[in-house]
Each structure stands twice: as structure tokens, then as C-alpha cells.
Design an enzyme around this catalytic site. Structure first.
Site, PDB file in Angstrom:
ATOM      1  N   CYS A 166      13.089 104.728  19.074  1.00 42.71           N
ATOM      2  CA  CYS A 166      14.386 104.156  19.446  1.00 42.71           C
ATOM      3  C   CYS A 166      14.792 104.527  20.860  1.00 42.71           C
ATOM      4  O   CYS A 166      15.109 103.671  21.679  1.00 42.71           O
ATOM      5  CB  CYS A 166      15.452 104.611  18.452  1.00 42.71           C
ATOM      6  SG  CYS A 166      17.132 104.162  18.951  1.00 42.71           S
ATOM      7  N   CYS A 171      15.195 100.736  20.761  1.00 48.40           N
ATOM      8  CA  CYS A 171      16.582 100.271  20.835  1.00 48.40           C
ATOM      9  C   CYS A 171      17.239 100.478  22.199  1.00 48.40           C
ATOM     10  O   CYS A 171      17.874  99.564  22.740  1.00 48.40           O
ATOM     11  CB  CYS A 171      17.428 100.995  19.787  1.00 48.40           C
ATOM     12  SG  CYS A 171      16.653 101.194  18.183  1.00 48.40           S
ATOM     13  N   LYS A 174      15.501  98.583  25.201  1.00 47.73           N
ATOM     14  CA  LYS A 174      15.619  97.155  24.864  1.00 47.73           C
ATOM     15  C   LYS A 174      17.028  96.634  25.139  1.00 47.73           C
ATOM     16  O   LYS A 174      17.232  95.603  25.767  1.00 47.73           O
ATOM     17  CB  LYS A 174      15.235  96.970  23.394  1.00 47.73           C
ATOM     18  CG  LYS A 174      15.444  95.577  22.802  1.00 47.73           C
ATOM     19  CD  LYS A 174      16.798  95.393  22.172  1.00 47.73           C
ATOM     20  CE  LYS A 174      17.138  96.354  21.072  1.00 47.73           C
ATOM     21  NZ  LYS A 174      16.414  96.139  19.845  1.00 47.73           N
ATOM     22  N   TYR A 307      11.239  90.467  15.553  1.00 48.88           N
ATOM     23  CA  TYR A 307      12.433  90.653  16.381  1.00 48.88           C
ATOM     24  C   TYR A 307      12.069  91.324  17.701  1.00 48.88           C
ATOM     25  O   TYR A 307      12.685  91.039  18.740  1.00 48.88           O
ATOM     26  CB  TYR A 307      13.509  91.436  15.618  1.00 48.88           C
ATOM     27  CG  TYR A 307      13.232  92.901  15.418  1.00 48.88           C
ATOM     28  CD1 TYR A 307      13.662  93.844  16.343  1.00 48.88           C
ATOM     29  CD2 TYR A 307      12.543  93.354  14.298  1.00 48.88           C
ATOM     30  CE1 TYR A 307      13.413  95.191  16.161  1.00 48.88           C
ATOM     31  CE2 TYR A 307      12.289  94.701  14.107  1.00 48.88           C
ATOM     32  CZ  TYR A 307      12.724  95.610  15.041  1.00 48.88           C
ATOM     33  OH  TYR A 307      12.467  96.945  14.870  1.00 48.88           O
ATOM     34  N   GLU A 311      13.111  89.546  21.153  1.00 51.28           N
ATOM     35  CA  GLU A 311      13.998  90.296  22.046  1.00 51.28           C
ATOM     36  C   GLU A 311      13.355  90.477  23.417  1.00 51.28           C
ATOM     37  O   GLU A 311      14.002  90.251  24.461  1.00 51.28           O
ATOM     38  CB  GLU A 311      14.326  91.657  21.437  1.00 51.28           C
ATOM     39  CG  GLU A 311      15.277  91.583  20.257  1.00 51.28           C
ATOM     40  CD  GLU A 311      15.517  92.931  19.601  1.00 51.28           C
ATOM     41  OE1 GLU A 311      16.558  93.083  18.934  1.00 51.28           O
ATOM     42  OE2 GLU A 311      14.669  93.832  19.747  1.00 51.28           O
ATOM     43  N   HIS A 577      43.075  86.843  18.244  1.00 51.05           N
ATOM     44  CA  HIS A 577      42.840  85.635  19.050  1.00 51.05           C
ATOM     45  C   HIS A 577      42.969  85.959  20.537  1.00 51.05           C
ATOM     46  O   HIS A 577      43.862  86.697  20.924  1.00 51.05           O
ATOM     47  CB  HIS A 577      43.872  84.562  18.662  1.00 51.05           C
ATOM     48  CG  HIS A 577      43.635  83.240  19.316  1.00 51.05           C
ATOM     49  ND1 HIS A 577      42.590  82.417  18.971  1.00 51.05           N
ATOM     50  CD2 HIS A 577      44.308  82.607  20.311  1.00 51.05           C
ATOM     51  CE1 HIS A 577      42.630  81.319  19.705  1.00 51.05           C
ATOM     52  NE2 HIS A 577      43.665  81.419  20.535  1.00 51.05           N
ATOM     53  N   GLU A 582      37.097  86.136  14.916  1.00 53.29           N
ATOM     54  CA  GLU A 582      38.159  85.517  14.116  1.00 53.29           C
ATOM     55  C   GLU A 582      37.677  84.290  13.345  1.00 53.29           C
ATOM     56  O   GLU A 582      38.333  83.847  12.401  1.00 53.29           O
ATOM     57  CB  GLU A 582      39.343  85.131  15.005  1.00 53.29           C
ATOM     58  CG  GLU A 582      39.072  83.988  15.968  1.00 53.29           C
ATOM     59  CD  GLU A 582      40.311  83.592  16.770  1.00 53.29           C
ATOM     60  OE1 GLU A 582      41.405  83.482  16.167  1.00 53.29           O
ATOM     61  OE2 GLU A 582      40.179  83.398  17.987  1.00 53.29           O
TER      62      GLU A 582
END
Length: 602
Positions: A166, A171, A174, A307, A311, A577, A582
Site C-alpha cells: 500500500c 494505494c 497510485k 483495478y 487505475e 446542496h 445528495e
């Protein structure tokens, strides 16, 4: 023979003598049944201790029920397994394990070697996210802990510091390179917001890599300091079991030391898988090499549809490179396939080329970086594809690092197909003193936060009196492709398998982030959906969002899903908002209705 119509009575005196003889003539005697999981568990325990035993399977012995009745009279125990060690009755499965844990079983066996004090309470093999979390938690609880971490260099010689995949090649770099690509898009958008600049903007790969590697270096140092502060012994050495409770540690110079522990945790993680064709290791790179690559990769072929593949392809294209993705079958296997196809479609509209249903069969090299000729064959016919690239990045999956650490020596079972380790719900392997966490677990999620959580909770159960287990259900995750994809819960395909299509209601909507309206780009591209169980109060069992900052959006809703989020509760929630999140508070169109979900404004 008894008279007709009468049953022959057991020879009880003979059976009692037989039972006593069996107990007296075997160091370890197990009265068992062949189908009993608790019997098998006890046998596994003695095998892991390298102790021979004799097992009498009562279900396949003619007078098995009578022998079990004799045992009940002798021991007041009616269940199996019924274990005796050197003539002493130990008991059933739980009693045998308790005796093992408190050392009384070893004393009964006369195993003085096992009774010797260990060098450490806990040794963890692997210094990634899970291993570090477990080690620090155990040390906080007062235990003497060692962590071994060793990175076998890639075929191109790449290696890295403490912290695991990671931090070093996963992670963290990346997400930072993904951010670099997003900044490029932001520069394009900025003109529409009034920013004026004359000079040609270009990206410098070397500056980016240096900055990212400097940050990673600071993390590596921080982990070492943290271990030192908690009095955890750290060895930059390769760990390998050589006998029960004992490992050999070999450092980069080939120097060997030996260490024992009462308990071990496997946290070795995974490494990228290669293609197994000529030239793959000599001329190709993987994600292990990419993030510290000293030169810009140039025209790049990404092989794979994981993935990791998407990515990497996404941020490379976002940095302005010519990128092609070669896909054998489907995108993002294991993820919701509607969302996966939308991820791919967005990437295609933003410059990433896809070659579907092809696999490489040969690479030829002319310099590094330079020109790599790639030959690929269709998976559906005889068609051949040939093209030259500067870099070929392989991202077809990862393999568990479990096959060369001596697990077979101590009897730890692995799944031979994938090298992963089967464990029970407490991360315990078939060998009682060996546990496993993280990406190497069979059938569990390969995510850093999962490994961290599992590591902490394991240490607390072992040494803190806790009973809390790691919950592998409804774990949120995000794929950091150019348009991010966040999810929590079930993919739509999986939900249909588990619940039946007729028992589901899927609400969905397209949406247009306000920030994208002024630049006027990608309207009706972002997408959100929730999958609800009709017969469980419309409880949300699948959450999916495709849009900017999908990870931030998903993280918040994941907590609500853990608490049993329903469609009614979403409807009662007032949205913030204007935000992307939302949209989940205003969904009113179901897939089954077939109504149009096109949006014309924010």
C-alpha cells in the site's frame, strides 16, 4: 450365534479391556468419528506438533457405539473426540486445545523442548499494513514482538522500504499519481473559469516521481520509528519456518539468525503475477516498478483489466501518454459489471484505447525504455495483433507470497490453486499457533484497511481479552480510475444470485457535478445506484457511485449501511446542496420502471 429373534449382547468386559489396552499402548489415543470436524481439528493439532497419534474411528468400527458407551462410563464424556495422552484423559476438542494453550498438554507429552521459553510472544512475518498494525497493538498490550519484512526485488531490481504494498507500490503512490492526472484536467477546466496563461503546460515525470518517492521515504522512516517507540524488534530479513515455533531469518547479506515464538502471524501479502511468456520478466514492468520508474514510460500497453490495470492506465493517460489496455475477457472482475463497463466507456472517451479479447503471446526488446514489439492473439479466433510500445505494464493479478516460507514444514495448509491461506473466523490457520491476515487470506477482501482492522482485532483477542472479530461484510472500496468508482455491499449480479431478481428494487440516476457544468464536459456520465431488498424493509444491500471524489462519498454512506440503511431513511435524509452525494437522497426512478434518468441540470 444368539437364538433367532434375539440380539447378541456386547462382551462388555472384553470391550473395557480393549479400550484400556488402546489407551495404554499409544502415546496419544484419539477415539474419533471420521466425519466429525472437532475430531479433525484435534488431529490437526497433534500433526502441527509433529506428534504421532492413533485414532479409532467409531463410526466405521463394528462395535463403535458400544466402545463409546464404555468410554462414557470410564470418563463421563459421551462425545468425540475423546483424547488420552500417555494414559491420562485429556477430554474433548476444547479441553485439548486449552491444555495446549496453557502448556499442560506438552507436559503430558513429556515434550520439554516445547516447554522451553520462546524468544518472543509473537513473530509477524510481513511488515505491511496488517503486520504493522498487529505488531504495534500486541506490543501496546505488553507482549514481546518481532516483525520480519523483506522485499524480494523485482526482475528489474526494484525494491522498497518498510510498510508493504500500500505505502510503497500501491494505494499511496497510485492516489498521488491519480491526483497528478486530475490536476491536468483541472488546468483544462480552469480556462473556462477565467484563468489565463500563455505558456504551454507540460508534465515532468521525473519531478513527480521524485516528490512521491520522497514522501514514501518519510513514511518508511516513520514506521521504523513507531516500531522502535513501542519496543517492537524489526528485522529486514526473509522469514522461513524450519520447525514448529521456529523460523530462520536471512538478511540481504545472507546472514542467518534463528528465532522462536509462541504465536506467529502471516502477513506476507501478494506480488504481481507475470504472463509466463517469453520476455515478460526481462522486458515488462509491473506496478511494483511503475511508481519509482526513473523515466517517463511513453507509449504504454497495459495488459490486464484488474483495478490496478485500469487505475494505472487512467493516470498515465491523464498525464498525456498514449495508453492502450489489452483485455482478455471482462473489466474489473468481481465488481458490478454495469459500473465496470461505465468506467471503461469513460476512459475510452478520454483517450484510453481498449483491445478486447486478446492476450499477449510474445515480446521482443530493443532497448529499455525503447521499442517493445508485442504480438497478441485473439481469445475468440485466429486473429493476430501486433504493435510497438515503449513500455508494457503487466497487471493481470497478484499471487500470495506463501509458497516459499516453510509453511509445509509446520503443516499449514494453503489453497494450492492460488496459494492463499484458509482460516477460521478468528484468522487462525489449521495450525493452532499460526494466524494469517491481509491479502493472503482465502476468500477475503484484498484491501489495506481490512488488513489493518484484522491485525488490530487479532492482537486484542490474543492478548487483550477481546472477543471482537473482523467483519468482512459491507466493506467499502473505491477504484481510482479517471472517473472514480465507489461501492459498498453487493454487486447487482451477486445480489440477484443471493436474493433473486424479483426480490430486489434497484434505484438509479445519472448526475452532473456542478464543477463540470461551467467547462461544459461529461454531462450524464456520472451515475449512482442502490440495490434494495424488497422483503427487508427495502434495506440497502448494494451501493454504487461513479463520479468525482467517489471514495469520499462512499465512506460516509458505508457507515449508514453498517447500521442497516433503508431506502426510506435515505429519502428522509436532507442532502447537502450542491454536492454529488445528495443524489442518493433524491432517487425516485427504479430500473424496473424503464423511465429516463437523463439529467439536464444540477
Amino acid at each position: 450365534m444368539p437364538p433367532p429373534g434375539q440380539t447378541q449382547l456386547p462382551d462388555w468386559d472384553g470391550l473395557k479391556l480393549r479400550v484400556r489396552t488402546l489407551i495404554a499402548s499409544h502415546r496419544v489415543m484419539i477415539f474419533s468419528k471420521s466425519y466429525c470436524p472437532y475430531c479433525n481439528k484435534v488431529k490437526e493439532l497433534f500433526r502441527s506438533m509433529h506428534v504421532e497419534y492413533y485414532a479409532l474411528e467409531l463410526d466405521v468400527t463394528a462395535d463403535g457405539p458400544s466402545i463409546q458407551q464404555v468410554l462414557a462410563e470410564l470418563t463421563n464424556q459421551r462425545t468425540v473426540p475423546n483424547v488420552f495422552v500417555n494414559g491420562t484423559h485429556v477430554g474433548g476438542c476444547d479441553s485439548t486445545y486449552q491444555a495446549y494453550q496453557d502448556g499442560s498438554l506438552q507436559k503430558l507429552l513429556g515434550d520439554t523442548k516445547v516447554a522451553e521459553p520462546y524468544d518472543y510472544d509473537l513473530i509477524i512475518i510481513g511488515g505491511g499494513s496488517g503486520g504493522l498494525a498487529c505488531s504495534k497493538e500486541a506490543a501496546t498490550l505488553g507482549k514481546k514482538v518481532m516483525v520480519l519484512d523483506y522485499v524480494v526485488p523485482t526482475p528489474l531490481g526494484t525494491s522498497w522500504g518498510l510498510g508493504g504494498t500500500c505505502v510503497n507500490v500501491g494505494c499511496i503512490p497510485k492516489k498521488l499519481m491519480h491526483q497528478a492526472a486530475l490536476l491536468g484536467q483541472a488546468l483544462q477546466d480552469s480556462r473556462k473559469y477565467g484563468w489565463q496563461y500563455e505558456e504551454q503546460v507540460k508534465h515532468n515525470w521525473e519531478i513527480m516521481v521524485e516528490a512521491i518517492q520522497n514522501y514514501i521515504g518519510s513514511l518508511n522512516w516513520g514506521y521504523r520509528v513507531s516500531l522502535r517507540e513501542k519496543s517492537v524488534t524489526y528485522l529486514n530479513s526473509y522469514g522461513e519456518f524450519i520447525e514448529p515455533h521456529k523460523i530462520k531469518a536471512t538478511n540481504r547479506k545472507g546472514q542467518v539468525t534463528y528465532h522462536t515464538a509462541e504465536t506467529f502471524v502471516l502477513a506476507t501479502g501478494e506480488r504481481p503475477r507475470y504472463l509466463g511468456i517469453p520476455g515478460d520478466k526481462e522486458y515488462c514492468i509491473t506496478s511494483d516498478d511503475l511508481f519509482s520508474l526513473p523515466y517517463c514510460p511513453g507509449k504504454t500497453l497495459v495488459v490486464g483489466a484488474s483495478y490496478v490495470a485500469l487505475e494505472c492506465a487512467g493516470f498515465l493517460a491523464g498525464l498525456g501518454l498514449d495508453v492502450t489496455v489489452m483485455v482478455r475477457s471482462i473489466l474489473l472482475r468481481g465488481f458490478d459489471q454495469q459500473m465496470a463497463e461505465k468506467v471503461g466507456a469513460y476512459m475510452e472517451t478520454h483517450g484510453v484505447k481498449f483491445i478486447r479479447k486478446f492476450v499477449p503471446v510474445e515480446q521482443l526488446e530493443e532497448g529499455m525504455p525503447g521499442r517493445l514489439k508485442v504480438t497478441a492473439k485473439s481469445t475468440e479466433g485466429e486473429a493476430i495483433f501486433e504493435e510497438e510500445y515503449n513500455t508494457v505494464l503487466i497487471a493481470i493479478g497478484r499471487d500470495a507470497c506463501t509458497r516459499n516460507i516453510g509453511l509445509e514444514t509446520i503443516g499449514v495448509k494453503i489453497n494450492e490453486k492460488n496459494g492463499k491461506v484458509p482460516v477460521n473466523d478468528e484468522e487462525q490457520t489449521n495450525v493452532p499457533y499460526v494466524y494469517a491476515i491481509g491479502d493472503i487470506l482465502d476468500g477475503k477482501l484484498e484491501l489495506t484497511p481490512v488488513a489493518i482492522q484484522a491485525g488490530k482485532l487479532l492482537a486484542r483477542r490474543l492478548y487483550g481479552g477481546s472477543s471482537t472479530k473482523c467483519d468482512y461484510i459491507n466493506v467499502p472500496t473505491t477504484v481510482f480510475t479517471p472517473l472514480e468508482y465507489g461501492s459498498c455491499g453487493l454487486a447487482e449480479e451477486r445480489a440477484m444470485e443471493e436474493y433473486g431478481k424479483q426480490n430486489l428494487e434497484v434505484y438509479h440516476s445519472l448526475f452532473w457535478p456542478l464543477e463540470w457544468t461551467v467547462p461544459g464536459r461529461d454531462n450524464n456520465t456520472c451515475y449512482a445506484k442502490i440495490i434494495c431488498s424488497k422483503h427487508d424493509n427495502n434495506r440497502v444491500i448494494g451501493f454504487h457511485v461513479l463520479g468525482p471524489n467517489a471514495g469520499e462519498v462512499t465512506q460516509g454512506f458505508a457507515a449508514a449501511i453498517k447500521c442497516g440503511l433503508t431506502k426510506e431513511l435515505l429519502d428522509e435524509t436532507i442532502g447537502i446542496h450542491p454536492t454529488c452525494g445528495e443524489v442518493f437522497t433524491t432517487m425516485d426512478i427504479t430500473k424496473s420502471s424503464g423511465q429516463d434518468i437523463t439529467q439536464r441540470g444540477c
